[in-house]
Motif scaffolding. Structure first.
Motif, PDB file in Angstrom:
ATOM      1  N   THR A  84       0.840  -1.195   0.000  1.00 35.76           N
ATOM      2  CA  THR A  84       0.000   0.000   0.000  1.00 35.76           C
ATOM      3  C   THR A  84       0.873   1.243   0.000  1.00 35.76           C
ATOM      4  OG1 THR A  84      -0.108   0.082   2.415  1.00 35.76           O
ATOM      5  CG2 THR A  84      -1.855  -1.149   1.280  1.00 35.76           C
ATOM      6  N   VAL A  85       0.298   2.329  -0.508  1.00 36.48           N
ATOM      7  CA  VAL A  85       0.959   3.631  -0.455  1.00 36.48           C
ATOM      8  C   VAL A  85      -0.072   4.669  -0.033  1.00 36.48           C
ATOM      9  CG1 VAL A  85       2.698   3.095  -2.203  1.00 36.48           C
ATOM     10  CG2 VAL A  85       0.501   4.070  -2.903  1.00 36.48           C
ATOM     11  N   LEU A  86       0.397   5.729   0.562  1.00 38.16           N
ATOM     12  CA  LEU A  86      -0.481   6.827   0.952  1.00 38.16           C
ATOM     13  C   LEU A  86      -0.846   7.642  -0.283  1.00 38.16           C
ATOM     14  CD1 LEU A  86      -1.772   8.496   3.295  1.00 38.16           C
ATOM     15  CD2 LEU A  86       0.337   9.860   3.281  1.00 38.16           C
ATOM     16  N   GLY A  87      -2.103   7.877  -0.447  1.00 37.64           N
ATOM     17  CA  GLY A  87      -2.563   8.696  -1.558  1.00 37.64           C
ATOM     18  C   GLY A  87      -2.656  10.170  -1.179  1.00 37.64           C
ATOM     19  N   MET A  88      -3.471  10.917  -1.940  1.00 40.85           N
ATOM     20  CA  MET A  88      -3.640  12.346  -1.696  1.00 40.85           C
ATOM     21  C   MET A  88      -4.092  12.586  -0.259  1.00 40.85           C
ATOM     22  SD  MET A  88      -5.716  15.171  -1.347  1.00 40.85           S
ATOM     23  CE  MET A  88      -7.347  14.514  -1.649  1.00 40.85           C
ATOM     24  N   ASN A  89      -3.513  13.588   0.359  1.00 43.33           N
ATOM     25  CA  ASN A  89      -3.920  13.939   1.711  1.00 43.33           C
ATOM     26  C   ASN A  89      -3.768  15.432   1.923  1.00 43.33           C
ATOM     27  OD1 ASN A  89      -1.128  14.385   3.337  1.00 43.33           O
ATOM     28  ND2 ASN A  89      -0.901  12.699   1.854  1.00 43.33           N
ATOM     29  N   SER A 103      -6.661  24.784   4.386  1.00 46.09           N
ATOM     30  CA  SER A 103      -6.122  23.444   4.200  1.00 46.09           C
ATOM     31  C   SER A 103      -4.723  23.527   3.603  1.00 46.09           C
ATOM     32  CB  SER A 103      -7.017  22.610   3.274  1.00 46.09           C
ATOM     33  OG  SER A 103      -8.209  22.233   3.920  1.00 46.09           O
ATOM     34  N   LEU A 104      -3.860  22.637   4.052  1.00 48.81           N
ATOM     35  CA  LEU A 104      -2.494  22.553   3.547  1.00 48.81           C
ATOM     36  C   LEU A 104      -2.278  21.204   2.870  1.00 48.81           C
ATOM     37  CD1 LEU A 104      -0.637  23.950   6.682  1.00 48.81           C
ATOM     38  CD2 LEU A 104      -0.780  25.093   4.461  1.00 48.81           C
ATOM     39  N   ARG A 105      -1.518  21.243   1.764  1.00 51.64           N
ATOM     40  CA  ARG A 105      -1.068  20.031   1.094  1.00 51.64           C
ATOM     41  C   ARG A 105       0.449  20.097   0.973  1.00 51.64           C
ATOM     42  NH1 ARG A 105      -3.745  18.573  -4.408  1.00 51.64           N
ATOM     43  NH2 ARG A 105      -2.968  16.523  -3.842  1.00 51.64           N
ATOM     44  N   GLY A 106       1.081  18.936   1.075  1.00 51.21           N
ATOM     45  CA  GLY A 106       2.530  18.938   0.953  1.00 51.21           C
ATOM     46  C   GLY A 106       3.114  17.589   1.329  1.00 51.21           C
ATOM     47  N   ASP A 107       4.334  17.640   1.848  1.00 53.70           N
ATOM     48  CA  ASP A 107       5.062  16.408   2.192  1.00 53.70           C
ATOM     49  C   ASP A 107       4.767  16.017   3.644  1.00 53.70           C
ATOM     50  OD1 ASP A 107       6.216  16.396  -0.364  1.00 53.70           O
ATOM     51  OD2 ASP A 107       7.761  17.808   0.291  1.00 53.70           O
ATOM     52  N   PHE A 108       3.584  15.516   3.860  1.00 51.61           N
ATOM     53  CA  PHE A 108       3.146  15.154   5.204  1.00 51.61           C
ATOM     54  C   PHE A 108       2.993  13.647   5.367  1.00 51.61           C
ATOM     55  CE2 PHE A 108       1.005  19.385   4.444  1.00 51.61           C
ATOM     56  CZ  PHE A 108       1.936  20.129   5.164  1.00 51.61           C
ATOM     57  N   ASP A 109       3.679  12.885   4.521  1.00 50.43           N
ATOM     58  CA  ASP A 109       3.522  11.434   4.548  1.00 50.43           C
ATOM     59  C   ASP A 109       3.881  10.836   5.905  1.00 50.43           C
ATOM     60  OD1 ASP A 109       3.101  12.075   1.929  1.00 50.43           O
ATOM     61  OD2 ASP A 109       4.271  10.395   1.125  1.00 50.43           O
ATOM     62  N   ASP A 131     -10.348  32.718 -24.949  1.00 51.12           N
ATOM     63  CA  ASP A 131      -8.983  33.232 -25.045  1.00 51.12           C
ATOM     64  C   ASP A 131      -8.329  33.380 -23.678  1.00 51.12           C
ATOM     65  OD1 ASP A 131     -10.571  35.284 -24.131  1.00 51.12           O
ATOM     66  OD2 ASP A 131      -9.725  36.826 -25.439  1.00 51.12           O
ATOM     67  N   ALA A 132      -8.952  32.858 -22.625  1.00 47.56           N
ATOM     68  CA  ALA A 132      -8.416  33.019 -21.272  1.00 47.56           C
ATOM     69  C   ALA A 132      -7.401  31.922 -20.973  1.00 47.56           C
ATOM     70  CB  ALA A 132      -9.545  32.971 -20.247  1.00 47.56           C
ATOM     71  N   PRO A 133      -6.419  32.217 -20.109  1.00 46.51           N
ATOM     72  CA  PRO A 133      -5.461  31.182 -19.717  1.00 46.51           C
ATOM     73  C   PRO A 133      -6.156  30.054 -18.975  1.00 46.51           C
ATOM     74  CG  PRO A 133      -5.214  33.136 -18.336  1.00 46.51           C
ATOM     75  CD  PRO A 133      -6.143  33.514 -19.451  1.00 46.51           C
ATOM     76  N   THR A 134      -5.672  28.844 -19.139  1.00 44.55           N
ATOM     77  CA  THR A 134      -6.242  27.672 -18.489  1.00 44.55           C
ATOM     78  C   THR A 134      -5.938  27.708 -16.995  1.00 44.55           C
ATOM     79  OG1 THR A 134      -5.939  26.403 -20.514  1.00 44.55           O
ATOM     80  CG2 THR A 134      -6.293  25.164 -18.478  1.00 44.55           C
ATOM     81  N   ALA A 135      -6.910  27.284 -16.213  1.00 44.07           N
ATOM     82  CA  ALA A 135      -6.709  27.247 -14.759  1.00 44.07           C
ATOM     83  C   ALA A 135      -5.674  26.190 -14.398  1.00 44.07           C
ATOM     84  CB  ALA A 135      -8.025  26.951 -14.053  1.00 44.07           C
ATOM     85  N   ARG A 136      -4.740  26.565 -13.532  1.00 46.18           N
ATOM     86  CA  ARG A 136      -3.769  25.602 -13.007  1.00 46.18           C
ATOM     87  C   ARG A 136      -4.230  25.213 -11.604  1.00 46.18           C
ATOM     88  NH1 ARG A 136      -0.900  29.671 -15.180  1.00 46.18           N
ATOM     89  NH2 ARG A 136      -0.391  30.543 -13.142  1.00 46.18           N
ATOM     90  N   ASP A 137      -5.225  24.353 -11.560  1.00 46.24           N
ATOM     91  CA  ASP A 137      -5.840  24.007 -10.280  1.00 46.24           C
ATOM     92  C   ASP A 137      -5.420  22.612  -9.880  1.00 46.24           C
ATOM     93  OD1 ASP A 137      -9.268  23.815  -9.011  1.00 46.24           O
ATOM     94  OD2 ASP A 137      -7.324  23.830  -8.018  1.00 46.24           O
ATOM     95  N   ALA A 138      -4.417  22.528  -9.005  1.00 41.54           N
ATOM     96  CA  ALA A 138      -3.941  21.226  -8.558  1.00 41.54           C
ATOM     97  C   ALA A 138      -4.764  20.703  -7.384  1.00 41.54           C
ATOM     98  CB  ALA A 138      -2.453  21.326  -8.154  1.00 41.54           C
ATOM     99  N   TRP A 139      -5.690  21.512  -6.879  1.00 37.02           N
ATOM    100  CA  TRP A 139      -6.485  21.100  -5.747  1.00 37.02           C
ATOM    101  C   TRP A 139      -7.633  20.213  -6.208  1.00 37.02           C
ATOM    102  CZ3 TRP A 139      -4.495  22.889  -1.207  1.00 37.02           C
ATOM    103  CH2 TRP A 139      -5.145  22.479  -0.057  1.00 37.02           C
ATOM    104  N   PRO A 140      -7.986  19.204  -5.443  1.00 34.45           N
ATOM    105  CA  PRO A 140      -9.112  18.351  -5.848  1.00 34.45           C
ATOM    106  C   PRO A 140     -10.386  19.182  -6.000  1.00 34.45           C
ATOM    107  CG  PRO A 140      -7.942  17.407  -3.975  1.00 34.45           C
ATOM    108  CD  PRO A 140      -7.395  18.789  -4.169  1.00 34.45           C
ATOM    109  N   ALA A 141     -11.156  18.844  -7.003  1.00 31.36           N
ATOM    110  CA  ALA A 141     -12.395  19.570  -7.241  1.00 31.36           C
ATOM    111  C   ALA A 141     -13.351  19.354  -6.079  1.00 31.36           C
ATOM    112  CB  ALA A 141     -13.041  19.102  -8.537  1.00 31.36           C
ATOM    113  N   GLU A 142     -14.077  20.409  -5.741  1.00 27.43           N
ATOM    114  CA  GLU A 142     -15.104  20.292  -4.733  1.00 27.43           C
ATOM    115  C   GLU A 142     -16.328  19.600  -5.336  1.00 27.43           C
ATOM    116  OE1 GLU A 142     -15.336  23.815  -1.874  1.00 27.43           O
ATOM    117  OE2 GLU A 142     -14.694  24.712  -3.741  1.00 27.43           O
ATOM    118  N   PRO A 143     -17.247  19.112  -4.497  1.00 21.86           N
ATOM    119  CA  PRO A 143     -18.466  18.519  -5.041  1.00 21.86           C
ATOM    120  C   PRO A 143     -19.179  19.508  -5.944  1.00 21.86           C
ATOM    121  CG  PRO A 143     -18.284  18.059  -2.693  1.00 21.86           C
ATOM    122  CD  PRO A 143     -17.179  19.024  -3.044  1.00 21.86           C
ATOM    123  N   GLY A 144     -19.664  19.027  -7.046  1.00 22.22           N
ATOM    124  CA  GLY A 144     -20.321  19.910  -7.999  1.00 22.22           C
ATOM    125  C   GLY A 144     -19.356  20.921  -8.551  1.00 22.22           C
TER     126      GLY A 144
END
Length: 300
Positions: free
Chosen positions: A3-8, A37-43, A285-298
Motif C-alpha cells: 500500500t501507499v499513501l494517496g492524496m492527503n 487546508s495545507l497540502r505537501g510532504d506530510f507522509d 482566449d483566457a489562460p487555463t486554470a492551473r488548479d492542482a487542488w481536488p475539485a469540490e463537489p459539484g
C-alpha cells in the motif's frame, strides 16, 4: 499486499471570524467563516505518526484571527491571499494552501447597530502554490456567491423534452423559474478591486436573470455566464450550480368550494427532490486554470 499513501491534506474548517472596526464612532463589521487546508510532504505524519512537519490546525485558526486584526478584512480576497501566504510560508513541508472564506453581510441600522442581511453569501477560494524562489507564488482566486435565491414568476417554459414510459411531467408554456444559485468566477490576475468586481458581477447576474426569457434553466445559466464574462475582461470563467426550486400549481378541482379556480396564482413550493443544473462558461482566449487542488463537489 503493498500500500501507499494517496492524496492527503489537513486544515481548520469553519473558523468564525468577526472583525469590528472601531476607528470612528460609526463602526464597521466583517463577519467571516474561514476554512484553511495545507497540502505537501506530510507522509510521515500518516505512516509513522511523525508530527514534526505539521503546523497544528489550532495554529491555523489563531492565524486567521490574528490576520483579521493585522491585515484587516476590507475584502475577503486580499485577506485570504495574505492568510494563505503566511500559512504556506510558516509550514516548510507545505507546497500548497487553500483558503475558503464565506462572508455574511450586515446592514447598518445605527452607528454601531446592524441587522443580518438576507440574500446570497459572498465567497472566495484562494489557492496558493509555492514556487521555486522564496517569494514566488502561483495564486489563483475564485470569487462567488451562494444561496442566492432568485425567482421569475413568468417568462419561462419547459417543453419539447425527451419522454419515455416513465415520463409524467407535462409540458408548459408558462412556469415559475426559481433556484438557489451558487456561482463562482475565476480571475486572471490579483490586481483587482475585489469589492467593486463582486458587486458588479452580482448585479450583472441578477439583471440578466430578470431580463432573460427562459426555455430551460440550462439556457438561463449560459446567458448569465456569457453576460458576466462580457462585463469584466479580467474574468476567465464562471461556474454555476443551480438546484431547480420547483413550484407546482395547486389543483383546486377537488375542493368543495363553488367557483374556486387557480389561474396560476397558488403554488406548492417543493424543495426536494429537485433538479440540479450545473454548467461552466469559459472565455475561449483566457489562460487555463492551473488548479492542482481536488475539485469540490459539484461546481462550487
Amino acid at each position: 499486499m503493498s500500500t501507499v499513501l494517496g492524496m492527503n491534506q489537513y486544515g481548520k474548517a469553519e473558523t468564525r471570524v468577526v472583525r469590528i472596526y472601531r476607528d470612528t464612532p460609526m463602526h464597521e463589521i466583517r463577519d467571516l467563516n474561514v476554512s484553511t487546508s495545507l497540502r505537501g510532504d506530510f507522509d510521515r505524519a500518516h505512516t509513522i505518526g511523525d508530527q514534526s512537519m505539521i503546523m497544528p490546525t489550532d495554529s491555523q485558526k489563531n492565524t486567521a484571527f490574528a490576520y483579521a486584526k493585522t491585515h484587516g478584512a476590507d475584502s475577503i480576497e486580499d485577506y485570504a491571499i495574505a492568510l494563505g501566504k503566511r500559512l504556506v510560508t510558516a509550514t516548510p513541508a507545505a507546497r500548497q494552501v487553500r483558503v475558503r472564506v464565506q462572508e455574511y453581510a450586515w446592514d447598518r441600522i445605527g452607528d454601531h447597530s446592524f441587522v443580518r442581511r438576507g440574500g446570497g453569501v459572498r465567497t472566495c477560494v484562494v489557492t496558493i502554490t509555492r514556487g521555486d524562489a522564496r517569494d514566488e507564488w502561483d495564486t489563483q482566486v475564485l470569487t462567488g456567491v451562494e444561496d442566492l435565491v432568485v425567482l421569475n414568476s413568468t417568462g419561462s417554459e419547459f417543453k419539447g423534452f425527451l419522454k419515455d414510459e416513465y415520463t409524467t411531467l407535462p409540458e408548459t408554456d408558462d412556469r415559475i423559474l426559481a433556484t438557489s444559485l451558487a456561482a463562482t468566477w475565476r480571475h486572471t490576475g490579483t490586481g483587482v478591486d475585489w469589492n467593486r468586481s463582486y458587486e458588479a458581477a452580482v448585479t450583472t447576474l441578477l439583471r440578466t436573470f430578470a431580463g432573460t426569457y427562459s426555455r430551460a434553466l440550462q439556457e438561463t445559466l449560459y446567458v448569465m455566464g456569457v453576460a458576466l464574462l462580457e462585463s469584466q475582461d479580467a474574468l476567465a470563467e464562471v461556474r454555476f450550480s443551480a438546484p431547480n426550486k420547483h413550484h407546482f400549481l395547486v389543483d383546486f378541482s377537488d375542493f368543495r368550494v363553488n367557483g374556486l379556480t387557480n389561474d396560476g396564482e397558488v403554488f406548492n413550493a417543493a424543495d426536494r427532490p429537485c433538479g440540479l443544473i450545473e454548467a461552466q462558461v469559459i472565455r475561449d482566449d483566457a489562460p487555463t486554470a492551473r488548479d492542482a487542488w481536488p475539485a469540490e463537489p459539484g461546481f462550487r
